[in-house]
Enzyme design. Structure first.
Site, PDB file in Angstrom:
ATOM      1  N   SER A 251       0.846  -1.188   0.000  1.00  0.00           N
ATOM      2  CA  SER A 251       0.000   0.000   0.000  1.00  0.00           C
ATOM      3  C   SER A 251       0.883   1.240   0.000  1.00  0.00           C
ATOM      4  O   SER A 251       1.969   1.253   0.587  1.00  0.00           O
ATOM      5  CB  SER A 251      -0.896  -0.002   1.243  1.00  0.00           C
ATOM      6  OG  SER A 251      -1.479   1.268   1.467  1.00  0.00           O
TER       7      SER A 251
ATOM      8  N   GLU B  27      -6.845  -9.712  -8.319  1.00  0.00           N
ATOM      9  CA  GLU B  27      -7.863  -8.672  -8.471  1.00  0.00           C
ATOM     10  C   GLU B  27      -7.910  -8.150  -9.903  1.00  0.00           C
ATOM     11  O   GLU B  27      -8.986  -7.889 -10.457  1.00  0.00           O
ATOM     12  CB  GLU B  27      -7.588  -7.529  -7.494  1.00  0.00           C
ATOM     13  CG  GLU B  27      -7.814  -7.914  -6.039  1.00  0.00           C
ATOM     14  CD  GLU B  27      -7.451  -6.791  -5.077  1.00  0.00           C
ATOM     15  OE1 GLU B  27      -7.085  -5.693  -5.540  1.00  0.00           O
ATOM     16  OE2 GLU B  27      -7.521  -7.015  -3.854  1.00  0.00           O
TER      17      GLU B  27
END
Length: 463
Positions: free
Chosen positions: A284, A297
């Site tokens: 992140s 994803e």
């Protein structure tokens, strides 16, 4: 010099008295898309020129000159020496104009007995054949990886799910073999498609055939097609194969997307069933502790693109009269995007799966403690001649009791079990072990260790 004088020669323009409007030309130009077909276009043109020479429609010398010129054009495109621009209209124009520059008037004979319609239909089938083989190979590699995983984890016990709720313990190898079966059907679909795609449209010309003594069978033979068209209208106006290819790829992407969902959930801290290599995860920008399953994803997200391509093609074709219409030019962007998206998704997803591992200690602990062994209790009672509906009711009460008392099924005492039914005896505890549950399955294709080993053996033998 005016813009009009800068305009390149368009192969169809001799009938018209005014140059084509440049904005209209840019709007209709497809070379930025169909440039991907240059190999297929040259391959088809070499076969056509060879056939024309053999049939005496052009001289053998001219046929040889054309073939050599086409090979030179192919090398120029591959090397980057020849770069198409939008003024060229399409890749067919690029190749034929450059061929004329290289060999002169003989280039004009290449198009004898051939229309842009059967030319692009041939290119498309060659492209479909190549990419069907390519994606089928990637599926085969995926199945090989899944076989390795099934072999590695055939004696590992995990949860099987229905409704995303823990259902029954299964062999983890059984789970991987389920995906192996799905991707196997995807390969079968592509194999069926390839047989239908491997038919030559050359000789159909615009849509009605040709008055020249063409030999479509010879053209098909030179291109390794299995046969020739049976109806010239259908040969140039059909885009079923493009739609079928994108549909088959949509199924592949659907399977990858479902697999991605498991990977995303199971790699989360809440599940912690599996771990993904750092090489296939991201962090992140603000939260240092994060490890995101971004590849899974992205594959899940790209599935929507392929679905959109399928709807795009169906919508393009739904209102077209026979035979060819320029609308069909718009089949190339969704086709090419689908092929590349599916191929890249399969490739990177397989490598990610190869670099994942199950957290076996956690799975062993959870499956031993969980209520997912309740089905074993019901089937235990059935073996004691209690009707299944009664056995199901009794087991449901036992599960409710376990939840209320904060107990796991193996820790409930025999006296407690017998309070629900006199049919229980000490043997109930033999059934309340995950490995016993898994290996008690008797039906073909079940999750028992023996069955999984048989599935793996059959899959290896079929390779």
């Amino acid at each position: 010099m005016s813009d009009q004088s800068n305009q390149k020669e368009l192969l169809w323009q001799s009938r018209f008295s005014e140059p084509f409007d440049r904005e209209a030309l840019k709007f209709s130009s497809s070379v930025h898309v169909d440039g991907l077909l240059y190999r297929e276009d040259i391959q088809g043109s070499v076969a056509h020129a060879t056939m024309l020479g053999e049939q005496g429609i052009i001289s053998p010398e001219e046929a040889g000159q054309i073939v050599e010129g086409l090979k030179a054009v192919e090398q120029e495109i591959e090397s980057g020496a020849l770069v198409p621009v939008w003024e060229d209209e399409d890749i067919h124009t690029v190749i034929e104009n450059r061929l004329k520059e290289l060999i002169g008037p003989a280039a004009g004979k290449l198009h004898s007995g051939r229309s842009r319609n059967d030319q692009v239909a041939t290119d498309t089938r060659l492209y479909l054949r190549r990419n069907t083989d390519r994606i089928s190979g990637l599926l085969e590699a995926m199945q090989a990886t899944l076989l390795d995983k099934a072999e590695q984890y055939k004696h590992t016990i995990m949860f099987g799910y229905t409704h995303l709720q823990r259902a029954q313990p299964i062999s983890a190898g059984h789970y991987y073999m389920a995906w192996h079966s799905m991707f196997g059907r995807d390969r079968e679909r592509l194999g069926d498609l390839r047989r239908r795609a491997n038919i030559s449209p050359l000789g159909a010309a615009a849509f009605a055939g040709s008055t020249l003594p063409l030999d479509p069978v010879r053209s098909a033979e030179l291109l390794d097609f299995d046969g020739v068209f049976i109806n010239s209208i259908d040969a140039v106006s059909d885009r079923d194969l493009v739609i079928e290819f994108v549909s088959a790829c949509s199924m592949i992407m659907m399977h990858l997307s479902r697999f991605s969902e498991d990977v995303i959930l199971w790699s989360s801290a809440e599940f912690n069933y599996l771990s993904i290599s750092d090489a296939f995860a991201t962090g992140s920008s603000i939260m240092p502790q994060k490890k995101n399953a971004d590849i899974a994803e992205l594959v899940r997200g790209k599935t929507g693109r392929v679905y959109g391509n399928l709807m795009n093609l169906l919508t393009i074709m739904k209102g077209l009269p026979l035979s060819y219409n320029r609308d069909m030019q718009e089949d190339k962007p969704p086709l090419f995007d689908t092929a590349e998206t599916t191929a890249s998704s399969l490739s990177v997803f397989r490598r990610m799966i190869e670099k994942t591992w199950l957290n076996e200690e956690r799975l062993a602990r959870l499956t031993a403690e969980d209520l997912s062994l309740a089905t074993e209790i019901a089937e235990y009672l059935v073996k004691k001649q209690i009707p299944f509906r009664d056995a199901h009711r009794i087991t449901g009460k036992i599960v409710a009791y376990a939840i209320a008392e904060g107990k796991t099924l193996p820790t409930i005492s025999l006296d407690e079990y017998r309070a629900f039914s006199e049919a229980f005896d000490e043997t109930i505890y033999d059934d309340l072990k995950p490995d016993a549950s898994v290996n008690s399955k008797k039906t073909a294709g079940s999750c028992s260790f023996k069955s999984v080993e048989e599935q793996i053996a059959r899959a290896k033998a079929a390779r």
